[in-house]
Write an enzyme that holds these catalytic residues in place. Structure first.
Site, mmCIF file in Angstrom:
data_model
loop_
_atom_site.group_PDB
_atom_site.id
_atom_site.type_symbol
_atom_site.label_atom_id
_atom_site.label_comp_id
_atom_site.label_asym_id
_atom_site.label_seq_id
_atom_site.Cartn_x
_atom_site.Cartn_y
_atom_site.Cartn_z
ATOM 1 N N CYS A 163 15.127 5.344 -5.684
ATOM 2 C CA CYS A 163 13.669 5.183 -5.568
ATOM 3 C C CYS A 163 13.283 5.789 -4.227
ATOM 4 O O CYS A 163 13.900 6.761 -3.786
ATOM 5 C CB CYS A 163 13.267 3.727 -5.698
ATOM 6 S SG CYS A 163 13.939 2.658 -4.418
ATOM 7 N N CYS A 173 0.823 -1.214 0.000
ATOM 8 C CA CYS A 173 0.000 0.000 0.000
ATOM 9 C C CYS A 173 0.856 1.262 0.000
ATOM 10 O O CYS A 173 0.475 2.284 -0.551
ATOM 11 C CB CYS A 173 -0.926 0.020 1.201
ATOM 12 S SG CYS A 173 -2.265 -1.148 1.043
#
Lengths: 378, 92
Positions: free
Chosen positions: A335, A195
């Site tokens: 990232c 999530c």
């Protein structure tokens, strides 16, 4: 149920349950006698715990080692701004006791592991699984199968949710299908983001967690037909629902708890190391105006939240974008936390033979923490 | 035309399309058409031998094709094929 008594206060509190003919005082006593372990007190755990506490489940256990973060408040309705930084499980206990002082709540402020899972689960009758990662999903499932407990399962991703009742005890004494009957193996790491990476509509765990709580109550009271041998799928975006059959798989064999990180490929034994660079070293390269290329392998929406002005090439497109990546100077790939960029480097090295790629250790989160606190974290 | 419902985690390989219309007469043909139209999807659904991967379930209507005739299961017009992957989210 003869030794379970409801006080006058409890009778008044649960009057709307007791008024349901199928429920009656007997159903309410079953709830009071029940012990439910809720694993995860986050998005799904919030509605599950709130509704089970309100409904009068006599003993609730909460497993969560995490603390409340700003980014939880969009969906984890157990918590408020004042709770940020505090233990989720302890905060949940206070909130739930304020909601219903007639029930017992036990906090397990720990990570569920193969060492403690059976011991924890054995103390309860039913498990509600609201965790956020595949290793824990398989651990919860296997521990429920080994200890003979029903596992009321729910999972969410963006606009989609899944609910099922696994390892349900049938009237004939057999057990219904479990998670491994449906998914014998986890997807490879990176295919299905969690999530945090993939996002979730805040109200979705409210919907799916409420269905999960409903199934827990049905299993305890024996009312209706539990969602055993079936999986319910909900897509909030298109408002479509499907209920699909889940069958037992004769090949499923669960005899002991295993190393779930390894099973899910998160701790692979033969993953090559990648070259790394720290955020401080990157900062010095920038200050010294060194010529290098910075590539960001996150998703476009993440780039919008925060970026270091790198070239955006999401991980899913990295292999086919090799021509955009320099071979004659240092290339730094980053990232959010450093995991996806390491995967990108391994992919580029193995498919295209790069040898000039460096992973930014700790990703943009480390940059925000150590170099520039104006960069938002998420 | 039958319809394939693409689950959210795989939509990044279908240009965000959530459904795919197919003329395939079997599940195998239908999945074949799908991955032909969206080649990047292929390795996430099929293994090297073109078998459906074990972390994906494929349904025709409400039934798992493994309980029917697996990939050779016939697909009629207006039927729905669901690709169901494992998703893990909940807490975070």
């Amino acid at each position: 149920m003869t030794d379970i008594k409801l006080s006058a206060q409890e009778m008044a509190r649960y009057a709307r349950h007791i008024a349901i003919p199928e429920f009656n005082v007997e159903g309410q006593k079953k709830l009071k006698a029940a012990k439910v372990l809720v694993i995860g007190s986050g998005g799904l755990g919030s509605p599950v715990l709130l509704y089970l506490a309100a409904a009068g489940v006599g003993h609730l256990g909460i497993v969560d080692f995490d603390v409340v973060d700003d980014s939880n408040l969009q969906r984890q309705v157990l918590f408020t701004v004042d709770d940020v930084g505090k233990s989720k499980a302890e905060t949940a206990k206070k909130r739930l006791h304020a909601l219903n002082p007639h029930i017992k709540i036990t906090v397990h402020n720990t990570r569920l592991t193969k060492e403690n899972a059976l011991d924890l689960i054995n103390q309860y009758d039913i498990v509600a699984d609201g965790t956020d990662n595949f290793p824990t999903r398989y651990l919860v499932n296997d521990a429920c199968v080994l200890s003979g407990k029903t596992n009321v399962y729910a999972s969410i991703f963006r606009f989609e949710g899944q609910v099922s009742v696994f390892n349900y005890l049938n009237e004939d004494g057999t057990r219904g299908p479990n998670y491994r009957d449906m998914f014998p193996e986890p997807p490879p790491p990176g295919l299905v983001p969690n999530c945090a990476e993939g996002g979730v509509l805040g109200v979705l765990p409210g919907i799916i967690g409420s269905l999960q709580a409903c199934e827990v109550i049905k299993v305890i009271t024996g009312i209706g037909e539990p969602l055993a041998g079936r999986i319910f799928l909900f897509d909030a975006a298109s408002f479509t629902t499907r209920t699909l059959k889940v069958n037992k798989n004769p090949k499923t064999k669960i005899t002991e708890l295993i190393n779930y990180e390894q099973f899910c490929g998160i701790l692979p034994t033969n993953v090559s190391e990648v070259k790394e660079i720290t955020v401080k070293e990157l900062y010095h390269l920038q200050v010294q105006s060194t010529d290098f290329q910075l590539i960001d392998v996150r998703e476009p929406y993440e780039y919008e939240i925060a970026n270091l002005e790198g070239e955006l090439i999401p991980l899913g497109a990295i292999a086919e974008s090799a021509e955009r990546i320099s071979r004659d100077k240092k290339v730094i790939i980053h990232c959010r936390s450093g995991k996806r960029s390491a995967d990108a480097i391994r992919e580029l090295e193995s498919l295209h033979g790069f040898d000039n790629l460096y992973n930014l250790k700790g990703g943009i989160l480390a940059w925000s923490k150590e170099i520039d606190s104006e960069i938002p974290t998420y | 035309m039958a319809k394939i419902i693409i689950p959210t985690p795989l939509r990044k390989f279908t240009g965000n399309a959530s459904t795919f219309e197919t003329k395939g007469n079997t599940v195998k043909e239908a999945i074949g058409e799908l991955v032909h139209s969206h080649p990047n999807l292929s390795r996430h659904i099929l293994d090297d031998q073109n078998n459906i991967r074990s972390f994906i379930r494929v349904y025709l209507g409400e039934n798992d094709i493994n309980e029917l005739e697996k990939e050779e299961t016939s697909v009629l017009d207006n039927e729905t094929i669901s690709i169901v992957p494992a998703i893990a989210g909940g807490i975070a």
